[in-house]
Design an enzyme around this catalytic site. Sequence first.
Site, mmCIF file in Angstrom:
data_model
loop_
_atom_site.group_PDB
_atom_site.id
_atom_site.type_symbol
_atom_site.label_atom_id
_atom_site.label_comp_id
_atom_site.label_asym_id
_atom_site.label_seq_id
_atom_site.Cartn_x
_atom_site.Cartn_y
_atom_site.Cartn_z
ATOM 1 N N ARG A 327 0.853 -1.205 0.000
ATOM 2 C CA ARG A 327 0.000 0.000 0.000
ATOM 3 C C ARG A 327 0.885 1.249 0.000
ATOM 4 N NH1 ARG A 327 -3.386 -1.409 5.274
ATOM 5 N NH2 ARG A 327 -1.225 -1.707 5.952
ATOM 6 N N ASP A 375 1.017 4.071 6.290
ATOM 7 C CA ASP A 375 0.873 5.417 6.847
ATOM 8 C C ASP A 375 2.055 6.333 6.543
ATOM 9 O OD1 ASP A 375 -1.597 4.791 8.047
ATOM 10 O OD2 ASP A 375 -0.536 3.729 9.635
HETATM 11 N N1 NMX Z 1 10.010 2.528 15.756
HETATM 12 C C1 NMX Z 1 10.640 2.166 16.900
HETATM 13 N N2 NMX Z 1 10.479 0.985 17.507
HETATM 14 C C2 NMX Z 1 9.666 0.111 16.896
HETATM 15 C C3 NMX Z 1 9.017 0.386 15.697
HETATM 16 C C4 NMX Z 1 9.199 1.666 15.121
HETATM 17 N N3 NMX Z 1 8.565 2.047 14.009
HETATM 18 N N4 NMX Z 1 8.267 -0.675 15.346
HETATM 19 C C5 NMX Z 1 8.450 -1.594 16.318
HETATM 20 N N5 NMX Z 1 9.285 -1.115 17.253
HETATM 21 C C6 NMX Z 1 9.688 -1.759 18.500
HETATM 22 C C7 NMX Z 1 8.438 -2.084 19.306
HETATM 23 O O1 NMX Z 1 7.954 -0.937 20.003
HETATM 24 C C8 NMX Z 1 8.937 -3.189 20.200
HETATM 25 O O2 NMX Z 1 9.680 -2.596 21.235
HETATM 26 P P1 NMX Z 1 9.667 -3.224 22.722
HETATM 27 O O3 NMX Z 1 10.314 -4.557 22.594
HETATM 28 O O4 NMX Z 1 10.445 -2.249 23.535
HETATM 29 O O5 NMX Z 1 8.229 -3.329 23.138
HETATM 30 C C9 NMX Z 1 9.920 -3.931 19.278
HETATM 31 O O6 NMX Z 1 10.281 -2.992 18.244
HETATM 32 C C10 NMX Z 1 9.324 -5.157 18.635
HETATM 33 O O7 NMX Z 1 8.132 -4.787 17.960
HETATM 34 P P2 NMX Z 1 7.635 -5.585 16.676
HETATM 35 O O8 NMX Z 1 7.371 -6.979 17.095
HETATM 36 O O9 NMX Z 1 8.543 -5.351 15.530
HETATM 37 O O10 NMX Z 1 6.283 -4.799 16.326
HETATM 38 P P3 NMX Z 1 4.833 -5.027 16.938
HETATM 39 O O11 NMX Z 1 4.177 -6.115 16.173
HETATM 40 O O12 NMX Z 1 4.864 -5.152 18.404
HETATM 41 O O13 NMX Z 1 4.131 -3.630 16.599
HETATM 42 C C11 NMX Z 1 3.609 -1.743 15.243
HETATM 43 C C12 NMX Z 1 3.764 -3.270 15.293
HETATM 44 C C13 NMX Z 1 3.050 -1.362 13.884
HETATM 45 C C14 NMX Z 1 2.627 -1.310 16.324
HETATM 46 C C15 NMX Z 1 5.005 -1.116 15.452
HETATM 47 O O14 NMX Z 1 5.865 -1.456 14.389
HETATM 48 C C16 NMX Z 1 4.957 0.398 15.598
HETATM 49 O O15 NMX Z 1 4.727 0.896 16.695
HETATM 50 N N6 NMX Z 1 5.142 1.168 14.464
HETATM 51 C C17 NMX Z 1 5.033 2.603 14.484
HETATM 52 C C18 NMX Z 1 3.564 3.002 14.503
HETATM 53 C C19 NMX Z 1 2.911 2.727 13.165
HETATM 54 O O16 NMX Z 1 3.418 3.076 12.110
HETATM 55 N N7 NMX Z 1 1.711 2.127 13.208
HETATM 56 C C20 NMX Z 1 0.918 1.913 12.007
HETATM 57 C C21 NMX Z 1 0.720 0.447 11.636
HETATM 58 C C22 NMX Z 1 -0.106 0.335 10.377
HETATM 59 N N8 NMX Z 1 -1.467 0.807 10.598
HETATM 60 O O17 NMX Z 1 -1.918 1.675 9.916
HETATM 61 O O18 NMX Z 1 -2.163 0.329 11.505
HETATM 62 C C1 MLT Z 2 -3.994 -2.187 8.990
HETATM 63 O O1 MLT Z 2 -4.187 -1.766 7.842
HETATM 64 O O2 MLT Z 2 -4.928 -2.592 9.694
HETATM 65 C C2 MLT Z 2 -2.621 -2.082 9.566
HETATM 66 O O3 MLT Z 2 -1.643 -2.253 8.612
HETATM 67 C C3 MLT Z 2 -2.403 -2.855 10.825
HETATM 68 C C4 MLT Z 2 -2.429 -4.344 10.739
HETATM 69 O O4 MLT Z 2 -2.653 -4.968 9.715
HETATM 70 O O5 MLT Z 2 -2.166 -4.941 11.816
#
Ligand code: NMX
Ligand code: MLT
Length: 441
Positions: A327, A375
Amino acid sequence: MTQLKEKLFEKIQAHRPRITKLTKEFGSVVIDKVDIGQCIGGARDIRSLVTDISYLDPQEGIRFRGKTIPETFEALPKAAGSEYPTVESFWYFLLTGEVPTLEQVAAVEAEFKTRQVVPEYVYTVVRSLPKDSHPMVMLSVGIMAMQKESKFAAFYSGGKFNKMDAWEYVYEDASDIVARIPVLAAFIYNLKYRGDKQIAIDPKLDLGANFAHMIGQSEQYKDVARMYFILHSDHESGNVSAHTTHLVHSALSDPYYAYAAGLNGLAGPLHGLANQEVLGWIMEFQKKLNGAEPTKENVTKALWDTLNAGQVVPGYGHAVLRKTDPRYTAQREFCLKTPGLKDDALFKLVAMIFETAPGVLTEHGKTKNPWPNVDAQSGVIQWYYGLKEWDFYTVLFGVGRALGCMANITWDRGLGYAIERPKSVTTDMLEKWAAEGGRKM
Ligand code: NMX
Ligand code: MLT
């Protein structure tokens, strides 16, 4: 019954025996196991939801009804004079899995015209909120206020509820919500940012084009709206907004209750609000530059500043994806082929972040996926077309996500899925099973 509803009924009837057979004959076949990490860590990767509407492969990204994003855009009939399909044709495709003919698309467009008027009392409720309420609050409250229109709730409380027919009433509510949500979103935009100067629906326009018209946008923005709503529609069932909608509806709460709940989840910064956070991050970075040119060096420093402050880099990482989100790529390609946009300073900065952030995140060493998600790219397009109020970006996501969530709960009822109720355990139990090397089955 409309053509679409009839086609859907045919599909649901054909599908029901597959679910019955799986449940009755193969209900005890094991398809996954759960470890302590998953139990504590947000149920990551546990296969415990079913949907045929979209599937997310970690390497390949999303497929809608088996088609990748380019295949979807290629296959669907296009809006008149446009390279992009209408949202209506995509809705038909999501619901039925079939590419509609032009005639079938026209029928959905006609159906949406009869559904798209938002009752006046909804506007009164939204207008009564403080003007500095977040637009996601306004959207969620607006959907909630509209609940009294629910045909599903009326069917249920009318005492004639039965499991086989319930999907029809979900279909009615789902279609009303999909047709009305862009109109409600446009109302919120005009209320918040255009001094309540409202623009009436143009009944000649398709859903995406009418949204562009209602927020006073340009001709070119019509394709932006169509593309944006389709791209944000669905991401299989485990993401917070889709899962919440499914969960709430599984209690037979009607689609209005269910989608308002889904929107509340979408409003979280780790989920849909990340598109607003991305623009906020970029603006903060530009402020700190104080007129200096962005370079790889100062972008790298800004990324490290964010990480060292214990914050996440918005727009990067994903719970399932392990590569650049297609996307993101679809929107980047839109930028690259749009004269003006490809040379836009903000687009160039976003492209520079794309070159820099994966390396920084890899060196940081925490995230499992250093690549950009949807995003990271969406705000720059909105900004370019003059939609600069970035706290509205998650509302746009919410309009698109309605398509996936509403298609999914229509099918949930069609197939009679159960109330969702996973089992919880205590920390003592986890510690005991950890000491024993696993739970004795
Ligand atoms: N920047 C810094 N740290 C990160 C990021 C990032 N973009 N992504 C993951 N991490 C960290 C995460 O916080 C975690 O830290 P800790 O062990 O201290 O808790 C560690 O890396 C492992 O996380 P992951 O397993 O890689 O990711 P998880 O599945 O837990 O979370 C998100 C996925 C999307 C929540 C995470 O990547 C994130 O917070 N991204 C930034 C926010 C974002 O862009 N969200 C939008 C997702 C798409 N949407 O539209 O929904
Ligand atoms: C979504 O579009 O819902 C996001 O990428 C988050 C997800 O798939 O977990």
